[in-house]
Write an enzyme that holds these catalytic residues in place. Structure first.
Site, PDB file in Angstrom:
ATOM      1  N   ASP A 330       0.827  -1.191   0.000  1.00 55.65           N
ATOM      2  CA  ASP A 330       0.000   0.000   0.000  1.00 55.65           C
ATOM      3  C   ASP A 330       0.871   1.254   0.000  1.00 55.65           C
ATOM      4  O   ASP A 330       1.847   1.353   0.767  1.00 55.65           O
ATOM      5  CB  ASP A 330      -0.891  -0.027   1.254  1.00 55.65           C
ATOM      6  N   GLU A 366       1.753  -0.288  -5.034  1.00 51.66           N
ATOM      7  CA  GLU A 366       0.843   0.807  -5.357  1.00 51.66           C
ATOM      8  C   GLU A 366       1.753   2.024  -5.490  1.00 51.66           C
ATOM      9  O   GLU A 366       2.257   2.542  -4.482  1.00 51.66           O
ATOM     10  CB  GLU A 366      -0.185   1.010  -4.239  1.00 51.66           C
TER      11      GLU A 366
END
Length: 679
Positions: A330, A366
Site C-alpha cells: 500500500d 501501489e
C-alpha cells in the site's frame, strides 16, 4: 519472577529452551519494562525491568515463560512532544514484533496522550507463541499466466451460505471447499487479500459507531488480525495450504507507510511510545509535527534501520509462517522516501532484493502517495508489478464515451510501454478497472456520482474522479432496458480488461454484479454494503467472466511478454495492427477526435487474435487482415449475456460491445452433392 540479561536478538518476545527472550528497540528510552498478565489479560501479575542493553536494544530472558503468556511493554523517558518524545509508563504498549494478539485491538480513551488513566486494562496484549513454518512453497505461477482476484477475507465468505456460519469471514472460511470452488470455476490464479495484520479503528469511526473494515490501519504487522484468523498463524497456514492445493497463489496487501497511531493527538499504543523519532518521519524544524504523505496522520521513517527491520521481519513472518506467495504494498512510494524525496534505490528495495525468503515472491507496488513527487509509476524495481491507474482511467473514459481516448486506450491495451518499456515486461503492469478503493464494476455503470452518506462524513470522503455513468437513472431502478444496458457495459469493461496485455486484476464481485449502493469509499462498512452478495449475484455475468478468462488462457497473443512495435516478425504480419471504423489507423489525425471504435489485431508466432471495442451507439462492420488458408472465427461477443458467440460469417461489432475474433485454419469448402455414377 526473575529476568536475566538475555540477548539482543531476535527482536520481540520469542520462546526458547527454558523460557522466553525479549528484545525491544529504542534509541531514546531510558528503561523498558516487560509486563505479564493473567490468562484473562485483566490483571498485571509481574513487571520486569529489562536488565540488558546492547546499543539501542533493551533485552532480557524470563525463565519458565511459556506459550500463551500475555504481555505488554512500558517505556520510560521524557514526555516532551515538542521534541518528538512521548514516553508515558501509564500506557501499556504493544510489542511491534508480536506474533499473536489475545483479542482484536479496540480503541479506548485511555490510549490517548491527554488521558492520565492507565491503559493496561483496555490495551491489546501480545501472546507468546511459537508458530510452525508453512510447508515448502510450490513453484510459482509465471507472471504472464497470472490473473489476480482482489478480495477481503471477511467480506468474501461472510454471506456464503455453503460455508458453516462459525467459519464465515475468516481464513478458515476462505479455505472452505465452497469458497475455493468459486475461485477455481472463475479461472483466476492468485488471490490478493486486503490487509490481514492486526489493526485498529480510527478515532472518528469509533465516535460514529463504525469500524475500519478494510484494515489499512495497522498496529501489529507480524500478527494476523484475530477477527480474520482466530486460530492465529495455524489458521492462516492451513488456509494458504488449501488454496495452494487448489492451484491458487495467495498475495497479502501490507501497510508499512503509516500506522494506526495517527498524528500527535492519536493513541499511544506501540511505536510512538517506544521511540517516536526513530519510527516516524517528523519535521526537522518542528519535531512535534508528523509528515503526512499517506494522508493518515503519520508516515513511517522507511529509511531508518528500525523501520526496515520491522518491515522485513513482518514480511518474513507472512512468508515463512503463512506460506504466502507475495505482497501488494500500500502506498509504496512512501517506503521509498528519504528525507529529500523518493529514491528508487532506497534501502528497503535493496533489502528485499537480497532476502532469500522474499526475493523470489511476487511483489506489487501501489506506486503513489500524497507527498511531493508521490506519483512514481514505472520507477520500481524490474521484477516488481505495479498497479496501473492510467489503465483504469483510460478504460473507464473510453466506455463512458469521452472523446479522444482511442490513442490512450491503445497504449494501455498494448501493455503501457510509455510507463514500463525498457524497465520491465508488460505483465508487471497490474491492469484494473475497479479495486477495493472506488466504485464496484456494477456501480461504475449505475452511478454518475458517489453516495457515501453511510460513512458519516456528509459525502465528503472518497474521490470525485470516478469517470462513471449511470445509463440514464442514478442508482437502483426496475427499468429492464437500463438494467440490460448496465449488464452490457459491465461485460464490455470485463472484456477490455481481460484481453489487454498485462496482468488483469478483478475486484471481488466484479464477476457477478456486486454493488455497494454507490459507496466508493466503503472502508468503514463492515456490513452488507461491502460483504459479497452471493445470493444476489448474476450467474450470466459470471458465465461471461469465466468464458473470457478461459479464452485469455488459451490465446498466447493476449499474454505475450514483449512490448508491441507494429513491426513484422520473421516475415510474418506485424505484432499489432490497429484498426478504426474506417480501416487501418496509420495517420495521426485518425487517432484524434470523437472516435469510439478501436480494434487491435495481435500476432505472436502462429497465434493471432483480434480485440474489437465499440463504445459507439451503432454497430460497426469491419474487415480484418486476411491470410491465405486462414479464417476469422468469433470467439466471444459481449452483446450476449454470457459472451457466447452468435454464429456469423461477418465481422460485426454491436453497439457498446466488445468482440474477440481468433484466427483458425480455414476449412475446405463442403461438397454440395455426391458425384453421379456413369450409366
Amino acid at each position: 519472577m526473575i529476568v536475566t540479561a538475555g540477548a539482543p536478538e531476535p527482536l520481540g518476545l520469542r520462546l526458547g529452551e527454558g523460557g522466553a527472550n525479549i528484545a525491544v528497540f529504542s534509541e531514546t528510552a531510558e528503561r523498558i519494562d516487560l509486563c505479564l498478565f493473567d490468562a484473562a489479560g485483566a490483571r498485571e501479575i509481574a513487571r520486569l525491568t529489562l536488565p540488558g542493553r546492547t546499543g539501542p536494544v533493551f533485552h532480557g530472558f524470563v525463565p519458565g515463560l511459556q506459550a500463551g503468556a500475555l504481555y505488554g511493554l512500558r517505556a520510560y523517558g521524557p514526555y516532551a512532544p515538542e521534541r518528538g518524545l512521548y514516553f508515558n509508563p501509564r500506557k501499556l504498549l504493544l510489542d511491534p514484533f508480536a506474533l499473536e494478539l489475545d483479542a482484536p485491538a479496540r480503541l479506548h480513551p485511555s490510549f490517548f496522550p491527554d488521558s492520565s488513566e492507565d491503559s493496561a486494562a483496555f490495551a491489546p496484549k501480545a501472546k507468546a507463541c511459537d508458530p510452525q513454518p508453512a510447508p515448502a512453497r510450490r513453484n510459482g505461477i509465471p507472471w504472464r499466466d497470472t490473473i489476480i482476484y482482489e478480495a477481503h477475507v471477511r467480506g468474501f465468505t461472510k454471506l456464503l451460505q455453503d460455508v458453516p456460519e462459525k467459519l464465515r469471514g475468516t481464513f478458515a472460511g476462505l479455505a472452505h471447499p465452497a469458497a475455493i470452488a468459486h475461485l477455481q470455476k472463475l479461472g483466476v490464479t492468485a488471490l490478493e487479500l486486503l490487509p490481514c495484520a492486526a489493526g485498529l479503528d480510527e478515532r472518528h469511526l469509533h465516535e460514529l459507531g463504525l469500524s475500519n473494515y478494510w484494515g489499512y490501519n495497522p498496529v501489529a504487522p507480524l500478527a494476523p488480525d484475530p477477527r480474520l484468523a482466530p486460530g492465529g498463524w495455524a489458521e492462516v497456514r492451513e488456509a494458504v495450504a488449501a488454496l495452494h492445493a487448489a492451484g491458487l497463489e495467495v498475495l497479502i496487501d501490507v501497510v508499512f507507510n503509516h500506522t494506526a497511531e495517527g498524528d500527535g493527538h492519536g493513541p499511544l499504543i506501540s511505536l510512538r511510545g517506544l521511540d517516536n523519532p526513530a519510527y516516524y518521519r517528523l519535521y526537522r524544524q518542528n519535531p512535534a509535527a508528523y509528515i503526512n504523505d499517506a494522508g493518515c496522520g503519520n508516515i513511517l521513517r522507511a529509511d531508518h534501520p528500525a523501520v526496515i527491520r520491522l518491515t522485513m521481519d513482518a514480511l518474513r513472518a507472512w512468508a515463512i509462517y503463512g506460506g504466502v506467495d507475495g505482497f501488494r504494498f500500500d502506498l509504496m512510494t512512501t517506503l521509498g522516501r528519504r528525507a529529500d524525496g523518493f529514491d528508487p534505490h532506497a534501502p528497503l528495495f535493496a533489502a528485499l532484493a537480497q532476502d532469500p525468503a522474499l526475493r523470489g515472491l511476487k511483489l506489487i507496488a501501489e506506486p503513489w502517495d500524497l507527498g511531493p513527487g508521490g506519483y512514481q509509476i514505472g520507477a520500481f524495481p524490474a521484477n516488481w508489478g505495479e498497479w496501473n491507474d492510467r489503465y483504469r482511467d483510460a478504460a473507464r473514459k473510453f466506455w463512458r464515451g469521452d472523446s479522444g481516448m482511442i490513442g490512450d486506450l491503445a497504449t494501455r491495451l498494448a501493455g503501457s510501454a510509455d510507463l514500463f518499456a525498457g524497465k520491465k515486461p508488460p505483465s508487471r503492469s497490474i491492469n484494473f478497472v475497479t479495486a477495493h478503493d472506488g466504485f464496484t464494476l456494477a456501480d461504475l455503470v449505475s452511478y454518475a456520482h458517489k453516495h457515501n452518506e453511510a460513512n458519516g462524513e456528509a459525502n465528503r470522503d472518497g474521490t470525485d474522479a470516478n469517470y462513471s455513468w449511470n445509463n440514464g437513472v442514478e442508482g437502483e431502478t426496475a427499468d429492464a432496458t437500463i438494467l440490460a444496458a448496465r449488464r452490457r457495459d459491465q461485460r464490455a469493461l470485463l472484456a477490455t480488461l481481460i484481453f489487454s496485455r498485462g496482468t488483469p486484476m478483478l475486484s471481488m464481485g466484479a464477476e457477478f454484479g456486486q454493488s455497494q449502493r454507490g459507496n466508493n469509499n466503503a472502508y468503514a462498512q463492515d456490513n452488507e454494503i461491502s460483504w459479497l452478495d452471493w445470493a444476489g449475484g448474476d450467474p450470466r455475468l459470471l458465465a461471461f467472466a469465466m468464458r473470457a478468462l478461459a479464452l485469455r488462457r488459451a490465446i498466447p497473443a493476449f499474454t505475450d511478454e514483449h512490448f508491441l512495435t507494429g513491426a513484422a516478425r520473421d516475415d510474418g504480419p506485424a505484432d499489432v495492427e490497429w484498426w478504426g471504423v474506417d480501416g487501418p489507423l496509420r495517420a495521426p489525425e485518425q487517432w484524434q477526435g470523437a472516435r469510439h471504435f478501436l480494434g487491435a489485431v495481435f500476432t505472436v508466432g502462429d497465434s493471432r487474435a483480434a480485440l474489437l471495442l465499440n463504445a459507439g451507439s451503432a454497430p460497426v462492420a469491419r474487415a480484418l487482415p486476411h491470410r491465405a488458408g486462414k479464417r476469422w472465427r468469433l470467439a466471444l461477443d459481449s452483446q450476449t449475456e454470457d459472451g457466447a458467440p452468435i454464429p456469423t460469417s461477418r465481422i460485426v461489432v454491436a453497439a457498446r460491445s466488445a468482440a474477440v475474433f481468433v484466427e483458425d485454419v480455414a476449412r475446405p469448402p463442403r461438397k454440395t452433392g455426391a458425384k453421379r455414377a456413369r450409366s
